[in-house]
Scaffold this active site. Structure first.
Site, PDB file in Angstrom:
ATOM      1  N   ARG A 112       0.863  -1.442  -0.065  1.00  0.00           N
ATOM      2  CA  ARG A 112       0.016   0.040   0.096  1.00  0.00           C
ATOM      3  C   ARG A 112       0.907   1.282  -0.034  1.00  0.00           C
ATOM      4  O   ARG A 112       1.994   1.475   0.800  1.00  0.00           O
ATOM      5  CB  ARG A 112      -0.788   0.055   1.392  1.00  0.00           C
ATOM      6  CG  ARG A 112      -1.894   1.405   1.300  1.00  0.00           C
ATOM      7  CD  ARG A 112      -2.818   1.139   2.375  1.00  0.00           C
ATOM      8  NE  ARG A 112      -3.598   2.354   2.217  1.00  0.00           N
ATOM      9  CZ  ARG A 112      -3.573   3.346   3.502  1.00  0.00           C
ATOM     10  NH1 ARG A 112      -3.108   3.037   4.651  1.00  0.00           N
ATOM     11  NH2 ARG A 112      -4.032   4.424   3.373  1.00  0.00           N
ATOM     12  N   HIS A 157      -2.857  10.791   0.709  1.00  0.00           N
ATOM     13  CA  HIS A 157      -2.690  10.641   2.207  1.00  0.00           C
ATOM     14  C   HIS A 157      -2.165  11.801   2.867  1.00  0.00           C
ATOM     15  O   HIS A 157      -0.996  11.938   2.788  1.00  0.00           O
ATOM     16  CB  HIS A 157      -1.572   9.133   2.377  1.00  0.00           C
ATOM     17  CG  HIS A 157      -1.531   8.911   3.550  1.00  0.00           C
ATOM     18  ND1 HIS A 157      -1.812   7.366   3.823  1.00  0.00           N
ATOM     19  CD2 HIS A 157      -1.234   9.225   4.585  1.00  0.00           C
ATOM     20  CE1 HIS A 157      -1.329   7.102   5.118  1.00  0.00           C
ATOM     21  NE2 HIS A 157      -1.175   8.285   5.760  1.00  0.00           N
ATOM     22  N   GLU A 203      -7.954   8.105   5.759  1.00  0.00           N
ATOM     23  CA  GLU A 203      -8.645   8.649   6.967  1.00  0.00           C
ATOM     24  C   GLU A 203      -8.794  10.047   7.390  1.00  0.00           C
ATOM     25  O   GLU A 203      -8.445  10.682   8.110  1.00  0.00           O
ATOM     26  CB  GLU A 203      -7.720   7.977   8.141  1.00  0.00           C
ATOM     27  CG  GLU A 203      -6.313   8.314   8.372  1.00  0.00           C
ATOM     28  CD  GLU A 203      -5.686   7.694   9.417  1.00  0.00           C
ATOM     29  OE1 GLU A 203      -5.106   8.391  10.227  1.00  0.00           O
ATOM     30  OE2 GLU A 203      -5.881   6.628   9.969  1.00  0.00           O
ATOM     31  N   ASN A 344      -8.116   1.436   9.085  1.00  0.00           N
ATOM     32  CA  ASN A 344      -6.857   1.754   9.886  1.00  0.00           C
ATOM     33  C   ASN A 344      -7.220   1.567  11.375  1.00  0.00           C
ATOM     34  O   ASN A 344      -8.330   2.366  11.809  1.00  0.00           O
ATOM     35  CB  ASN A 344      -6.344   3.138   9.662  1.00  0.00           C
ATOM     36  CG  ASN A 344      -5.760   3.290   8.396  1.00  0.00           C
ATOM     37  OD1 ASN A 344      -5.714   2.396   7.438  1.00  0.00           O
ATOM     38  ND2 ASN A 344      -5.238   4.546   8.087  1.00  0.00           N
ATOM     39  N   TYR A 346      -5.475   1.011  15.421  1.00  0.00           N
ATOM     40  CA  TYR A 346      -4.172   1.019  16.379  1.00  0.00           C
ATOM     41  C   TYR A 346      -4.495   0.822  17.719  1.00  0.00           C
ATOM     42  O   TYR A 346      -3.761   0.211  18.551  1.00  0.00           O
ATOM     43  CB  TYR A 346      -3.574   2.316  16.318  1.00  0.00           C
ATOM     44  CG  TYR A 346      -2.892   2.389  14.908  1.00  0.00           C
ATOM     45  CD1 TYR A 346      -1.768   1.940  14.865  1.00  0.00           C
ATOM     46  CD2 TYR A 346      -3.528   3.098  14.004  1.00  0.00           C
ATOM     47  CE1 TYR A 346      -0.863   2.056  13.546  1.00  0.00           C
ATOM     48  CE2 TYR A 346      -2.815   3.399  12.643  1.00  0.00           C
ATOM     49  CZ  TYR A 346      -1.660   2.839  12.429  1.00  0.00           C
ATOM     50  OH  TYR A 346      -0.805   2.928  11.275  1.00  0.00           O
ATOM     51  N   GLU A 419      -4.149  -0.230   7.762  1.00  0.00           N
ATOM     52  CA  GLU A 419      -2.934  -0.038   8.470  1.00  0.00           C
ATOM     53  C   GLU A 419      -3.252  -0.696   9.899  1.00  0.00           C
ATOM     54  O   GLU A 419      -4.470  -0.729  10.446  1.00  0.00           O
ATOM     55  CB  GLU A 419      -2.843   1.327   8.855  1.00  0.00           C
ATOM     56  CG  GLU A 419      -2.325   2.327   7.962  1.00  0.00           C
ATOM     57  CD  GLU A 419      -2.142   3.648   8.139  1.00  0.00           C
ATOM     58  OE1 GLU A 419      -1.776   4.091   9.050  1.00  0.00           O
ATOM     59  OE2 GLU A 419      -2.272   4.425   7.074  1.00  0.00           O
TER      60      GLU A 419
HETATM   61  C1  BGC Z   1      -1.561   7.533   9.546  1.00  0.00           C
HETATM   62  C2  BGC Z   1      -0.261   7.076   9.287  1.00  0.00           C
HETATM   63  C3  BGC Z   1       0.512   7.091  10.535  1.00  0.00           C
HETATM   64  C4  BGC Z   1       0.019   6.176  11.295  1.00  0.00           C
HETATM   65  C5  BGC Z   1       0.726   5.762  12.862  1.00  0.00           C
HETATM   66  C6  BGC Z   1      -2.251   6.503  10.698  1.00  0.00           C
HETATM   67  O1  BGC Z   1      -3.357   7.216  11.312  1.00  0.00           O
HETATM   68  O2  BGC Z   1      -2.517   7.078   8.306  1.00  0.00           O
HETATM   69  O3  BGC Z   1       0.036   8.204   8.345  1.00  0.00           O
HETATM   70  O4  BGC Z   1       1.799   7.022  10.189  1.00  0.00           O
HETATM   71  O5  BGC Z   1      -1.452   6.396  11.689  1.00  0.00           O
HETATM   72  O6  BGC Z   1       0.490   7.136  13.427  1.00  0.00           O
END
Ligand code: BGC
Length: 518
Positions: A112, A157, A203, A344, A346, A419
């Site tokens: 990607r 992006h 995003e 995405n 995290y 992501e």
């Molecule tokens: C973004 C990335 C960023 C990653 C880690 C994502 O929200 O798309 O560009 O590096 O988070 O912070």
């Protein structure tokens, strides 16, 4: 009755009896059987993700124009933790062959990356095409394909030509929709014969909160008390910017559908940032607040893109601050259905109601974020294992819940995990050896990939997983001090060195590809 029919009958009887008796097996052993038998579909994509500004460098090479991040990092170096910028980044512009070699050694089948808008169109639609930029992406795409790696391309992006900011304030103006469509057309035209996987924007929900609500990202627009900016209005501008983004996305999808899809046969979607929002208590108010938090975050973009309207929670709370779609726009949204959504993901948060209850001041608590306070702990209990970065906690269960939530809300639309990854904050005392021995990243990825498998077993229609990120890279306001790579990048020589997580991911992919054939 032929032999085959008898065989089928026996198997059916066996499974019928098993349904009667095997369900008496205790739960954990039947779950284990399922765990062991899981395999990813044969067309599942395992990849790594990147973005143009964070990777390419070559900031003025061969005709590229200045973009918003070039200007921001040069004018306000103090806003970046290490006062650095993406001028060089990890120099993928010149080193992409070496990077593709790294991908080959990982065994990924997709990569990607995003298009640098100002490399292809240095002045947006107000200047000419920079054909060196087109050549660069052609070479990158061809090199990937020749090694069996499918390009997964994000049209935008975060970075856009500064000219568009100067002329009409970028996403605050409907003019930006025209510019985005112009970019999309050029990309479909020049790359679409080989690129079959497109996303429009990365995003926008997260980006706009940072650029127009808190004002920490360019163009640094916000108002008090949300942030400290010299201009902007946090109570209205984020919603205007998002409105333009949503329509720009829809128009690009429609363009692809009507002009390119039949011949090029690709699919197209959008990427949103998601976090799992866990109600801090069982109270009805906190549960409703968690739902509002989703409404004001990923559903803000996904509801219009998929259903042609904003979430009711946003309409009720924001009133006239939320732009309306005209009848024609609603039709356009409905006609331009995304083939999939990019997710995405995290971290997770606890959510506390601030609509009916009194709340401390904090992220999420205000009207513009739905009166839903985001907390990382409930008393002494954190939402997941804390990490070096205040916004990331390790909470794989939240990922499973998130995917199930999206599955239910959006009728099991296909999803790609565009992501997911773990950041190491580099402190002055951190050694390279420690960075290479990244056990926490392995723990994180293995937990989140298990959660992904569970969600897929629950029925989530997930088509691929992209680790963020292939390499350590320019991590926006953290500069190069926050490292997400499977490969370490030396800040001076830019030498790439595999971390332990690179061999872990290689084995994971290898095993899961093998398992399909067992
Ligand atoms: C973004 C990335 C960023 C990653 C880690 C994502 O929200 O798309 O560009 O590096 O988070 O912070």
């Amino acid at each position: 009755m032929g032999d085959l029919a008898i065989f089928v009958l026996i198997i059916s009887l066996q499974s019928l009896m098993c349904n009667v008796y095997c369900s008496c097996l205790n739960q954990s052993s039947s779950e284990n059987i399922l765990e062991d038998s899981f395999s990813f579909p044969s067309d599942f994509l395992f990849g790594t993700a990147s973005s143009a500004y964070q990777y390419e460098g070559a900031f003025l090479a061969e005709g590229k124009g200045l973009n918003n991040w070039d200007i921001f990092t040069h004018e306000y170096p103090g806003k970046i933790r290490d006062a650095n910028n993406g001028d060089m980044a990890v120099d993928q512009y010149h080193r992409f062959m070496e990077d593709i070699q790294l991908m080959t050694s990982l065994g990924v089948n997709s990569y990607r990356f995003s298009i640098s808008w100002s490399r292809v169109l240095p002045r947006g639609r107000f200047g000419s095409i920079n054909y060196s930029g087109i050549t660069y992406y052609n070479r990158l795409i061809d090199a990937l394909i020749s090694r069996g790696i499918k390009p997964f391309v994000t049209l935008n992006h975060l970075d856009y030509p500064q000219e568009l900011e100067n002329r009409f304030q970028s996403w605050l103006s409907p003019e930006m929709q025209k510019d985005f469509l112009y970019l999309a057309n050029i990309c479909f035209k020049h790359f679409g014969d080989r690129v079959k996987l497109w996303t429009t924007l990365n995003e926008p929900n997260n980006q706009i909160i940072l650029s127009h609500l808190r004002g920490t990202f360019p163009p640094s627009r916000c108002s008090l008390p949300y942030g400290n900016c010299s201009q902007g209005n946090s109570e209205t501008e984020p919603f205007i910017a998002a409105h333009n983004v949503i329509l720009a996305h829809a128009k690009a999808v429609q363009l692809y559908r009507t002009k390119y899809k039949e011949e090029q046969k690709g699919i197209i979607g959008i990427v949103v940032q998601t976090s799992w929002f866990e109600p801090i208590s069982d109270s009805i108010a906190d549960k409703a607040a968690a739902e509002r938090a989703q409404a004001f975050y990923s559903n803000w973009i996904l509801d219009p893109v998929i259903y042609g309207k904003y979430p009711k929670e946003m309409v009720n709370i924001l009133g006239s601050a939320l732009p309306r779609f005209s009848r024609k726009e609603v039709e356009c949204l409905k006609e331009s259905q995304s083939d999939f959504v990019g997710i995405n993901h995290y971290t997770s948060y606890f959510i506390q109601d601030c609509l009916l209850s009194s709340c401390n001041i904090g992220v999420g608590a205000s009207k513009v974020e739905g009166y839903a306070l985001k907390l990382d702990r409930k008393g002494n209990l954190t939402i997941g294992e804390p990490t070096d970065i205040n916004w990331q906690h390790i909470h794989p269960e939240g990922f499973r819940k998130m995917l199930n939530y999206l599955k239910d809300r959006y009728h099991n639309i296909p999803m790609f995990i565009t992501e997911n990854g773990f950041g190491d904050l580099q402190k002055p005392e951190t050694t390279v050896k420690e960075l290479l021995n990244d056990a926490k990243r392995i723990q994180y990825m293995s937990g989140y990939l298990d959660a992904l498998q569970s969600a897929m077993r629950d029925g989530a229609n997930v088509k691929g997983y992209f680790a963020w990120s292939l390499l350590d890279n320019f991590e926006w306001l953290y500069g190069y001090k926050l490292r997400f790579g499977l490969y370490h990048v030396d800040p001076v020589t830019l030498k790439r060195t595999p971390k332990r997580s690179a061999s872990w991911y290689r084995n994971y992919i290898g095993e899961n590809i093998r398992r399909r054939y067992d």
